[in-house]
Design an enzyme around this catalytic site. Structure first.
Site, short mmCIF file in Angstrom:
data_model
loop_
_atom_site.label_atom_id
_atom_site.label_comp_id
_atom_site.label_asym_id
_atom_site.label_seq_id
_atom_site.Cartn_x
_atom_site.Cartn_y
_atom_site.Cartn_z
N HIS A 12 -1.72 3.64 -8.46
CA HIS A 12 -2.13 2.78 -9.59
C HIS A 12 -1.83 3.49 -10.89
O HIS A 12 -1.87 4.72 -10.99
CB HIS A 12 -3.61 2.40 -9.52
N HIS A 48 -4.55 4.51 -3.48
CA HIS A 48 -3.57 3.42 -3.56
C HIS A 48 -2.93 3.59 -4.93
O HIS A 48 -3.64 3.57 -5.95
CB HIS A 48 -4.28 2.07 -3.41
N HIS A 79 -3.06 3.61 -14.81
CA HIS A 79 -4.07 3.26 -15.80
C HIS A 79 -3.33 2.94 -17.10
O HIS A 79 -2.42 3.67 -17.50
CB HIS A 79 -4.98 4.45 -16.10
N HIS A 90 0.84 -1.20 0.00
CA HIS A 90 0.00 0.00 0.00
C HIS A 90 0.87 1.25 0.00
O HIS A 90 1.52 1.57 0.99
CB HIS A 90 -0.95 0.04 1.20
P1 AMP Z 1 -8.34 7.23 -10.17
O1 AMP Z 1 -9.55 8.07 -10.45
O2 AMP Z 1 -7.13 7.60 -10.95
O3 AMP Z 1 -8.08 7.12 -8.69
O4 AMP Z 1 -8.71 5.77 -10.69
C1 AMP Z 1 -9.45 4.87 -9.95
C2 AMP Z 1 -10.01 3.90 -10.93
O5 AMP Z 1 -10.45 2.76 -10.21
C3 AMP Z 1 -11.21 4.40 -11.73
O6 AMP Z 1 -10.90 4.36 -13.12
C4 AMP Z 1 -12.32 3.43 -11.36
O7 AMP Z 1 -13.18 3.14 -12.44
C5 AMP Z 1 -11.53 2.21 -10.91
N1 AMP Z 1 -12.25 1.33 -9.99
C6 AMP Z 1 -12.96 1.69 -8.90
N2 AMP Z 1 -13.46 0.59 -8.29
C7 AMP Z 1 -13.04 -0.47 -9.01
C8 AMP Z 1 -13.21 -1.89 -8.91
N3 AMP Z 1 -13.94 -2.44 -7.91
N4 AMP Z 1 -12.65 -2.69 -9.85
C9 AMP Z 1 -11.94 -2.16 -10.86
N5 AMP Z 1 -11.71 -0.82 -11.01
C10 AMP Z 1 -12.26 0.00 -10.10
#
Ligand code: AMP
Length: 112
Positions: free
Chosen positions: A98, A96, A100, A46
């Site tokens: 991540h 967390h 894209h 994390h």
């Molecule tokens: P960010 O807005 O950069 O924090 O990206 C978070 C991403 O997580 C968004 O694109 C959401 O659609 C995605 N997200 C949220 N919940 C889930 C989930 N349970 N499974 C897969 N993606 C998710």
């Protein structure tokens, strides 16, 4: 982290469409895809965001980029965009770290 959505996904407490995992990272399809292909790659550790990357943990980021290079080849994606949103003002909704990975015909040249 107990209450973190992506930590729960990594632990299997919330279902996900997993693409790949190893000791260090986890890759899964975004639940709300913004292009033809849209997946996320997260470190298993994390780390709340890109602003918390230090010399102590930056090898994780290098590893994630190696994984992205490999996964996109496996998925047959020749062009793609890697995005990280850092902070609420930049659109980060899950605290967390991540990355894209987006690919598809609707990717234009504009970043914003
Ligand atoms: P960010 O807005 O950069 O924090 O990206 C978070 C991403 O997580 C968004 O694109 C959401 O659609 C995605 N997200 C949220 N919940 C889930 C989930 N349970 N499974 C897969 N993606 C998710």
């Amino acid at each position: 982290m107990d209450n973190c959505l992506f930590c729960k996904i990594i632990r299997g407490e919330i279902p996900s469409k997993k693409i790949y995992e190893d000791d260090l990272c986890y890759a899964f399809y975004d639940i709300n895809p913004q292009s033809d292909t849209h997946f996320l790659v997260v470190p298993k550790e994390h780390i709340s965001g890109a602003d918390k990357i230090t010399s102590e943990n930056s090898a994780l980021v290098a590893h994630i980029f190696e994984v992205i290079s490999s996964l996109t080849k496996e998925l047959g994606l020749s062009s793609y965009r890697i995005i990280n949103n850092c902070g609420e003002g930049a659109g980060q909704t899950v605290m967390h770290l991540h990355f894209h990975v987006l690919s598809g015909k609707n990717l234009g040249e504009r970043l914003v």
